[in-house]
Motif scaffolding. Sequence first.
Motif, mmCIF file in Angstrom:
data_model
loop_
_atom_site.group_PDB
_atom_site.id
_atom_site.type_symbol
_atom_site.label_atom_id
_atom_site.label_comp_id
_atom_site.label_asym_id
_atom_site.label_seq_id
_atom_site.Cartn_x
_atom_site.Cartn_y
_atom_site.Cartn_z
ATOM 1 N N LYS A 159 44.747 38.535 45.409
ATOM 2 C CA LYS A 159 45.610 38.018 44.660
ATOM 3 C C LYS A 159 46.945 39.604 45.771
ATOM 4 C CE LYS A 159 45.348 34.627 41.374
ATOM 5 N NZ LYS A 159 45.590 34.570 40.007
ATOM 6 N N GLU A 171 37.569 37.681 46.837
ATOM 7 C CA GLU A 171 37.840 36.673 46.519
ATOM 8 C C GLU A 171 36.890 36.225 46.182
ATOM 9 O OE1 GLU A 171 39.681 32.635 47.115
ATOM 10 O OE2 GLU A 171 39.953 33.850 48.757
ATOM 11 N N GLU A 216 43.366 27.183 43.116
ATOM 12 C CA GLU A 216 41.860 27.300 42.553
ATOM 13 C C GLU A 216 41.647 28.131 41.167
ATOM 14 O OE1 GLU A 216 39.600 29.111 45.222
ATOM 15 O OE2 GLU A 216 39.569 28.285 46.254
ATOM 16 N N SER A 217 43.271 28.875 40.770
ATOM 17 C CA SER A 217 42.426 29.835 39.471
ATOM 18 C C SER A 217 44.283 29.054 38.661
ATOM 19 C CB SER A 217 43.059 31.115 39.788
ATOM 20 O OG SER A 217 44.015 31.416 40.049
ATOM 21 N N SER A 227 46.021 28.747 47.985
ATOM 22 C CA SER A 227 44.776 28.445 48.036
ATOM 23 C C SER A 227 44.236 28.972 46.780
ATOM 24 C CB SER A 227 44.264 28.682 49.031
ATOM 25 O OG SER A 227 42.611 27.651 48.791
ATOM 26 N N LEU A 228 43.947 30.469 46.304
ATOM 27 C CA LEU A 228 43.727 31.309 45.254
ATOM 28 C C LEU A 228 44.106 31.356 44.057
ATOM 29 C CD1 LEU A 228 41.419 33.348 44.441
ATOM 30 C CD2 LEU A 228 42.636 34.818 44.875
ATOM 31 N N PHE A 262 39.434 38.206 41.374
ATOM 32 C CA PHE A 262 41.059 37.874 41.983
ATOM 33 C C PHE A 262 42.462 38.416 42.291
ATOM 34 C CE2 PHE A 262 37.741 34.283 40.498
ATOM 35 C CZ PHE A 262 37.295 33.826 41.469
ATOM 36 N N LYS A 294 39.258 38.416 50.847
ATOM 37 C CA LYS A 294 38.207 37.127 51.319
ATOM 38 C C LYS A 294 37.323 37.159 50.212
ATOM 39 C CE LYS A 294 40.188 33.429 52.049
ATOM 40 N NZ LYS A 294 40.338 31.549 51.177
#
Length: 115
Positions: A76, A67, A108-109, A104-105, A72, A64
């Motif tokens: 991950k 992030e 968003e990407s 979620s990541l 990113f 986090k």
Amino acid sequence: MKNNNQKIRELAESLKKNPDDSFTKFALALELLKKDDVTKAKVLFESVLEQDPDYLGVYYHLGKLYERQSRFEEAKKLFTDGYKVAKEQQNERTALELKDALESLNFESNDDSTL
């Protein structure tokens, strides 16, 4: 009730006495994050991960933090690696949290990769 600065001082003193204590490093990193001291928290989280890769909580929180810093790919990787460790430890709750963080990541990407 202890304030944040007092907790930080106590944890730092404890860490001086036992510098390899992953729990104390992790707790200190969390307290530093509350003060938005991201740099010191990152160093402590990374130290926990390096010395104790089975310390499950570090994967989520360091991920986090990465992030938050727009790192990113590193986030991950941490969520993925942490998921594997959680599965090995049969910790389904943490595995699910890490999977959700990764999804979620990825959402968003616009990345479709999953665990």
